[in-house]
Design a protein around this motif. Sequence first.
Motif, PDB file in Angstrom:
ATOM      1  N   TYR A 106      -9.470   6.486   1.678  1.00  0.00           N
ATOM      2  CA  TYR A 106     -10.335   5.328   1.471  1.00  0.00           C
ATOM      3  C   TYR A 106      -9.978   4.594   0.180  1.00  0.00           C
ATOM      4  O   TYR A 106      -9.859   3.358   0.173  1.00  0.00           O
ATOM      5  CB  TYR A 106     -11.798   5.785   1.435  1.00  0.00           C
ATOM      6  CG  TYR A 106     -12.788   4.651   1.477  1.00  0.00           C
ATOM      7  CD1 TYR A 106     -13.067   3.995   2.668  1.00  0.00           C
ATOM      8  CD2 TYR A 106     -13.447   4.239   0.322  1.00  0.00           C
ATOM      9  CE1 TYR A 106     -13.982   2.945   2.712  1.00  0.00           C
ATOM     10  CE2 TYR A 106     -14.367   3.198   0.358  1.00  0.00           C
ATOM     11  CZ  TYR A 106     -14.622   2.556   1.558  1.00  0.00           C
ATOM     12  OH  TYR A 106     -15.520   1.508   1.589  1.00  0.00           O
ATOM     13  N   LEU A 107      -9.778   5.333  -0.900  1.00  0.00           N
ATOM     14  CA  LEU A 107      -9.427   4.700  -2.173  1.00  0.00           C
ATOM     15  C   LEU A 107      -8.079   3.997  -2.095  1.00  0.00           C
ATOM     16  O   LEU A 107      -7.869   2.951  -2.731  1.00  0.00           O
ATOM     17  CB  LEU A 107      -9.400   5.753  -3.286  1.00  0.00           C
ATOM     18  CG  LEU A 107     -10.736   6.377  -3.692  1.00  0.00           C
ATOM     19  CD1 LEU A 107     -10.515   7.482  -4.725  1.00  0.00           C
ATOM     20  CD2 LEU A 107     -11.690   5.321  -4.246  1.00  0.00           C
ATOM     21  N   ASN A 108      -7.172   4.569  -1.327  1.00  0.00           N
ATOM     22  CA  ASN A 108      -5.836   3.973  -1.199  1.00  0.00           C
ATOM     23  C   ASN A 108      -5.867   2.597  -0.549  1.00  0.00           C
ATOM     24  O   ASN A 108      -4.917   1.825  -0.668  1.00  0.00           O
ATOM     25  CB  ASN A 108      -4.916   4.904  -0.409  1.00  0.00           C
ATOM     26  CG  ASN A 108      -3.462   4.481  -0.480  1.00  0.00           C
ATOM     27  OD1 ASN A 108      -2.910   4.280  -1.558  1.00  0.00           O
ATOM     28  ND2 ASN A 108      -2.843   4.328   0.671  1.00  0.00           N
ATOM     29  N   GLY A 109      -6.960   2.280   0.130  1.00  0.00           N
ATOM     30  CA  GLY A 109      -7.071   0.972   0.780  1.00  0.00           C
ATOM     31  C   GLY A 109      -7.415  -0.161  -0.169  1.00  0.00           C
ATOM     32  O   GLY A 109      -7.357  -1.336   0.220  1.00  0.00           O
ATOM     33  N   PHE A 110      -7.737   0.151  -1.418  1.00  0.00           N
ATOM     34  CA  PHE A 110      -8.137  -0.874  -2.383  1.00  0.00           C
ATOM     35  C   PHE A 110      -6.936  -1.419  -3.164  1.00  0.00           C
ATOM     36  O   PHE A 110      -5.966  -0.718  -3.412  1.00  0.00           O
ATOM     37  CB  PHE A 110      -9.154  -0.301  -3.385  1.00  0.00           C
ATOM     38  CG  PHE A 110     -10.528  -0.073  -2.806  1.00  0.00           C
ATOM     39  CD1 PHE A 110     -11.477  -1.087  -2.796  1.00  0.00           C
ATOM     40  CD2 PHE A 110     -10.876   1.158  -2.271  1.00  0.00           C
ATOM     41  CE1 PHE A 110     -12.743  -0.886  -2.284  1.00  0.00           C
ATOM     42  CE2 PHE A 110     -12.135   1.390  -1.756  1.00  0.00           C
ATOM     43  CZ  PHE A 110     -13.076   0.363  -1.754  1.00  0.00           C
ATOM     44  N   PHE A 111      -7.047  -2.681  -3.526  1.00  0.00           N
ATOM     45  CA  PHE A 111      -6.152  -3.340  -4.493  1.00  0.00           C
ATOM     46  C   PHE A 111      -4.684  -3.326  -4.033  1.00  0.00           C
ATOM     47  O   PHE A 111      -3.779  -3.028  -4.812  1.00  0.00           O
ATOM     48  CB  PHE A 111      -6.285  -2.688  -5.878  1.00  0.00           C
ATOM     49  CG  PHE A 111      -7.688  -2.317  -6.251  1.00  0.00           C
ATOM     50  CD1 PHE A 111      -8.717  -3.258  -6.194  1.00  0.00           C
ATOM     51  CD2 PHE A 111      -8.010  -1.020  -6.642  1.00  0.00           C
ATOM     52  CE1 PHE A 111     -10.023  -2.919  -6.522  1.00  0.00           C
ATOM     53  CE2 PHE A 111      -9.304  -0.670  -6.971  1.00  0.00           C
ATOM     54  CZ  PHE A 111     -10.310  -1.623  -6.904  1.00  0.00           C
ATOM     55  N   GLN A 112      -4.470  -3.658  -2.781  1.00  0.00           N
ATOM     56  CA  GLN A 112      -3.116  -3.648  -2.233  1.00  0.00           C
ATOM     57  C   GLN A 112      -2.536  -5.048  -2.051  1.00  0.00           C
ATOM     58  O   GLN A 112      -1.332  -5.175  -1.793  1.00  0.00           O
ATOM     59  CB  GLN A 112      -3.087  -2.920  -0.888  1.00  0.00           C
ATOM     60  CG  GLN A 112      -3.297  -1.425  -0.987  1.00  0.00           C
ATOM     61  CD  GLN A 112      -2.915  -0.709   0.295  1.00  0.00           C
ATOM     62  OE1 GLN A 112      -2.279  -1.265   1.184  1.00  0.00           O
ATOM     63  NE2 GLN A 112      -3.301   0.547   0.416  1.00  0.00           N
ATOM     64  N   ALA A 113      -3.348  -6.069  -2.182  1.00  0.00           N
ATOM     65  CA  ALA A 113      -2.875  -7.430  -1.871  1.00  0.00           C
ATOM     66  C   ALA A 113      -1.753  -7.859  -2.819  1.00  0.00           C
ATOM     67  O   ALA A 113      -1.725  -7.500  -3.999  1.00  0.00           O
ATOM     68  CB  ALA A 113      -4.040  -8.413  -1.967  1.00  0.00           C
ATOM     69  N   ASN A 114      -0.828  -8.624  -2.280  1.00  0.00           N
ATOM     70  CA  ASN A 114       0.292  -9.147  -3.066  1.00  0.00           C
ATOM     71  C   ASN A 114      -0.133 -10.479  -3.691  1.00  0.00           C
ATOM     72  O   ASN A 114       0.162 -11.548  -3.193  1.00  0.00           O
ATOM     73  CB  ASN A 114       1.525  -9.329  -2.179  1.00  0.00           C
ATOM     74  CG  ASN A 114       2.757  -9.700  -2.979  1.00  0.00           C
ATOM     75  OD1 ASN A 114       2.801  -9.487  -4.194  1.00  0.00           O
ATOM     76  ND2 ASN A 114       3.753 -10.254  -2.314  1.00  0.00           N
ATOM     77  N   VAL A 115      -0.840 -10.387  -4.809  1.00  0.00           N
ATOM     78  CA  VAL A 115      -1.395 -11.567  -5.466  1.00  0.00           C
ATOM     79  C   VAL A 115      -0.664 -11.827  -6.778  1.00  0.00           C
ATOM     80  O   VAL A 115       0.103 -10.995  -7.274  1.00  0.00           O
ATOM     81  CB  VAL A 115      -2.905 -11.365  -5.738  1.00  0.00           C
ATOM     82  CG1 VAL A 115      -3.687 -11.334  -4.433  1.00  0.00           C
ATOM     83  CG2 VAL A 115      -3.140 -10.082  -6.520  1.00  0.00           C
ATOM     84  N   ALA A 116      -0.919 -12.982  -7.367  1.00  0.00           N
ATOM     85  CA  ALA A 116      -0.242 -13.349  -8.616  1.00  0.00           C
ATOM     86  C   ALA A 116      -0.594 -12.391  -9.749  1.00  0.00           C
ATOM     87  O   ALA A 116       0.191 -12.215 -10.686  1.00  0.00           O
ATOM     88  CB  ALA A 116      -0.608 -14.785  -9.003  1.00  0.00           C
ATOM     89  N   TRP A 117      -1.760 -11.781  -9.669  1.00  0.00           N
ATOM     90  CA  TRP A 117      -2.210 -10.834 -10.703  1.00  0.00           C
ATOM     91  C   TRP A 117      -1.986  -9.386 -10.262  1.00  0.00           C
ATOM     92  O   TRP A 117      -2.697  -8.478 -10.672  1.00  0.00           O
ATOM     93  CB  TRP A 117      -3.678 -11.064 -11.036  1.00  0.00           C
ATOM     94  CG  TRP A 117      -4.583 -11.104  -9.839  1.00  0.00           C
ATOM     95  CD1 TRP A 117      -5.299 -10.077  -9.313  1.00  0.00           C
ATOM     96  CD2 TRP A 117      -4.871 -12.237  -9.012  1.00  0.00           C
ATOM     97  NE1 TRP A 117      -6.019 -10.483  -8.207  1.00  0.00           N
ATOM     98  CE2 TRP A 117      -5.769 -11.816  -8.003  1.00  0.00           C
ATOM     99  CE3 TRP A 117      -4.452 -13.583  -9.029  1.00  0.00           C
ATOM    100  CZ2 TRP A 117      -6.248 -12.679  -7.026  1.00  0.00           C
ATOM    101  CZ3 TRP A 117      -4.937 -14.433  -8.054  1.00  0.00           C
ATOM    102  CH2 TRP A 117      -5.819 -13.974  -7.068  1.00  0.00           C
TER     103      TRP A 117
END
Length: 289
Positions: free
Chosen positions: A15-26
């Motif tokens: 579940y935690l691994n699903g967070f904060f994966q997006a390829n964003v500028a930051w």
Amino acid sequence: MQTWYKDYTGQIETYLNGFFQANVAWKPLYDAMRYSLLGGGKRIRPVLALEFCRISGGDPNRALPFAAAVEMIHTYSLCHDDLPAMDDDDLRRGRPTCHVEYGEAMAILAGDALQSAAFRAVLAADLPEDARCRAGLILARHAGEDGMVAGQVLDLEGETRPLTEIELGQVHLLKTAALIQAACTMGVVAGGGSEAQVTAASRFARALGTAFQIRDDILDCVGDEAMLGKAIGSDAASGKTTFVTLYGLARAELMLREQTDAAKAALVGAFDDTDRLLWLADWLLGREY
């Protein structure tokens, strides 16, 4: 380690691994957050949230957002505690701390973002609105200026002078036990438990949190650095008041058992199926890391 505990930690890691994966500028921020959040550990707090949900009559899977939220708060506190301005630690769980790996500024920002992400997880949970609101209030109260952060302030003050028995107890009820208390009571809320169960979970957590800190203090004296993943002896070197420096090793060991027994006793009459929590309390009593 028992199968149920491994099953819970596996679910939590996924579940935690699903967070904060997006390829964003930051993305460097996300990388620092994931580095800290996924860096291992016993996952005691989220496990407690899931188990208290289960024994309160709920589905532990639905409590995963609450469990993740508590772990995010815990992780943010570690990011900040390890900074040079605080504990100035270079190692956490056997690898470089966040500020060593990503720099001080990014470690501060990663901690900041993990804190807000925790409340986002609570508010977005697939649970009734009243449960989400109550859990958010519980987390804010136990993590903030009257909880974990207050404990950290008192702990810093303790680096400048010896603490009394009462002061040391207050430090660790706030710094360590408060977030464990949040995990346990949020689990009851997720499971739709009664007020009596919330009270029992709170009492269990306060005693367990104190026992957890006593064991930490003992391990700082006699633990194995390789197993702990960090240097030992730092408390004694800094002149910090701990349960061991205040009472001696033998008395601290006795207090550890007393607090563990108090935690187990708090469950009697409030919950029917407590075997897992009883095992967990005993396991933590003898843990080596």
